[in-house]
Design an enzyme around this catalytic site. Structure first.
Site, PDB file in Angstrom:
ATOM      1  N   TYR A 124     -12.567  -6.259   1.986  1.00  0.00           N
ATOM      2  CA  TYR A 124     -13.887  -6.544   1.432  1.00  0.00           C
ATOM      3  C   TYR A 124     -14.433  -7.899   1.880  1.00  0.00           C
ATOM      4  CZ  TYR A 124     -13.293  -2.554  -1.715  1.00  0.00           C
ATOM      5  OH  TYR A 124     -13.112  -1.304  -2.239  1.00  0.00           O
ATOM      6  N   ASP A 204       0.539   4.364  -2.987  1.00  0.00           N
ATOM      7  CA  ASP A 204       0.431   5.825  -3.166  1.00  0.00           C
ATOM      8  C   ASP A 204       1.358   6.301  -4.288  1.00  0.00           C
ATOM      9  OD1 ASP A 204       2.178   4.855  -1.261  1.00  0.00           O
ATOM     10  OD2 ASP A 204       2.229   6.685  -0.076  1.00  0.00           O
TER      11      ASP A 204
END
Ligand code: NAI
Length: 332
Positions: A124, A204
């Site tokens: 970001y 994950d």
């Protein structure tokens, strides 16, 4: 002496949920003097920008702001006020407490954790470019300085709130350098907090664990992108946007705001659930040291949730935003 706080009601449902939040906080006995300022589209005509300088100045001066949602029009050239505030005040930690509330519909029970997201770098940082016509590259930036800073914030929060465990979330098995640096930096910080357990989880696997057994987690600390995704996943675990509070915290100030947006479809109809904004206000009270007042508001929230007739439609009730606020004020 009263503590001065900047209040930015925002637009859409913002003014309605802000008014309830302000009144409930006042009823808790917290001695706060509100400095009310506007931001967003309505400022453009007068000031030429959605975030006028005087708004930034009051937040810098008061160091604490409570903010309602602000609409970001799609396709028009105005930069998100939220992003601009975070960047100009260097609000490096995004903090989202996630707790199941009684009578708020959710698939889960027993969730009580805090997601601590690094807010300034990672993918970001906005460093991206085209490579020729048909490829693009986005650069993931991780520094030891920002990783240690967010790690220390997470451990300090755990210590302050009597929490037992901090889980570092990463993908260092694949991104050995960038995520490896994040993991190593936070582990170094963990050494200063021997009373708090520290473990780590690959992103994950964490997502699977979160939907299977969220109650096993206490504090999660994550780089920006994983943190963004996991904090919304977390809002889903506790019943959605109407009840998810948040805060953006920096070294020299903090902005507290609900996770949800301005919900234009229900704006002005007295239908919005004020809890997310109010619980952001509770976070603010704790930050300011009004612990007893924060507890009182939390108890009023729990008490009001016990009676469906006091709740807004998204919680299965038929009360309005204002009536739900009035019910909490009666309890306080
Ligand atoms: P949204 O959060 O405003 O709405 C999503 C859905 O949740 C809608 O169905 C809405 O009615 C419902 N909802 C949201 N808050 C609620 C509440 N308190 N009570 C009951 N129902 C509620 O998200 P959306 O529609 O994507 O965004 C609308 C605008 O808000 C956009 O312009 C967006 O840029 C802005 N936004 C601003 C944020 C901020 O200021 N922090 C954060 C997110 C979006």
């Amino acid at each position: 002496m009263a503590v001065k706080v900047t209040l930015i009601p925002g637009d859409g449902i913002g003014p309605e949920v802000s008014a309830v939040t302000k009144d409930v906080i006042s009823a808790s006995g917290a001695d706060i003097e509100w400095e009310l300022v506007e931001a967003g589209e309505k400022c453009i005509e007068e000031y030429g920008t959605p975030l006028p300088d005087h708004v930034l100045e009051t937040v810098r001066r008061n160091k604490v702001a409570l903010k309602g949602p602000i609409t970001t029009p799609i396709g028009k050239g105005f930069r998100s006020v939220n992003v601009a505030l975070r960047q100009s005040l260097q609000l490096y930690a995004n903090v989202r407490p996630l707790r199941n509330l009684a009578n708020v519909p959710s698939r889960y029970s027993g969730v009580n954790m805090v997601v601590v997201r690094e807010n300034t770098e990672d993918l970001y940082a906005g460093v991206e470019h085209r490579v020729g016509r048909d490829a693009a590259e986005s650069i993931k930036i991780i520094t030891r300085e920002a990783s240690e800073r967010i790690g220390r914030y997470a451990f300090e929060l755990a210590r302050r709130e009597g929490r037992k465990k901090v889980t570092i979330v990463h993908k260092a098995n694949i991104m050995k350098l960038s995520d490896g640096l994040f993991l190593d930096s936070v582990r170094q910080v963990a050494r200063d907090y021997p009373e708090i357990e520290c473990d780590d989880r690959i992103i994950d696997a964490l997502c699977m664990n979160l939907v299977q057994q969220p109650e096993q987690f206490d504090v999660l600390v994550l780089p920006n992108l994983y943190g963004d995704i996991v904090s919304d996943l977390g809002a889903g675990l506790i019943g959605g946007l109407g009840v998810a509070p948040g805060a953006n915290i920096g070294e020299d100030g903090a902005v507290f705001e609900a996770v949800h947006g301005s919900a234009p479809q229900i704006a002005g109809k007295n239908l919005a659930n004020p809890l997310a904004m109010l619980l952001s206000g509770v976070q603010m009270l704790k930050y300011l040291g009004f612990s007893a007042e924060a507890l009182r508001v939390e108890q009023a929230v729990d008490a009001v949730l016990a009676h469906k007739e006091n709740l807004t439609p998204d919680l299965g009730g038929s009360a309005g935003t204002q009536e739900m606020g009035e019910a909490m004020i009666r309890i306080l």
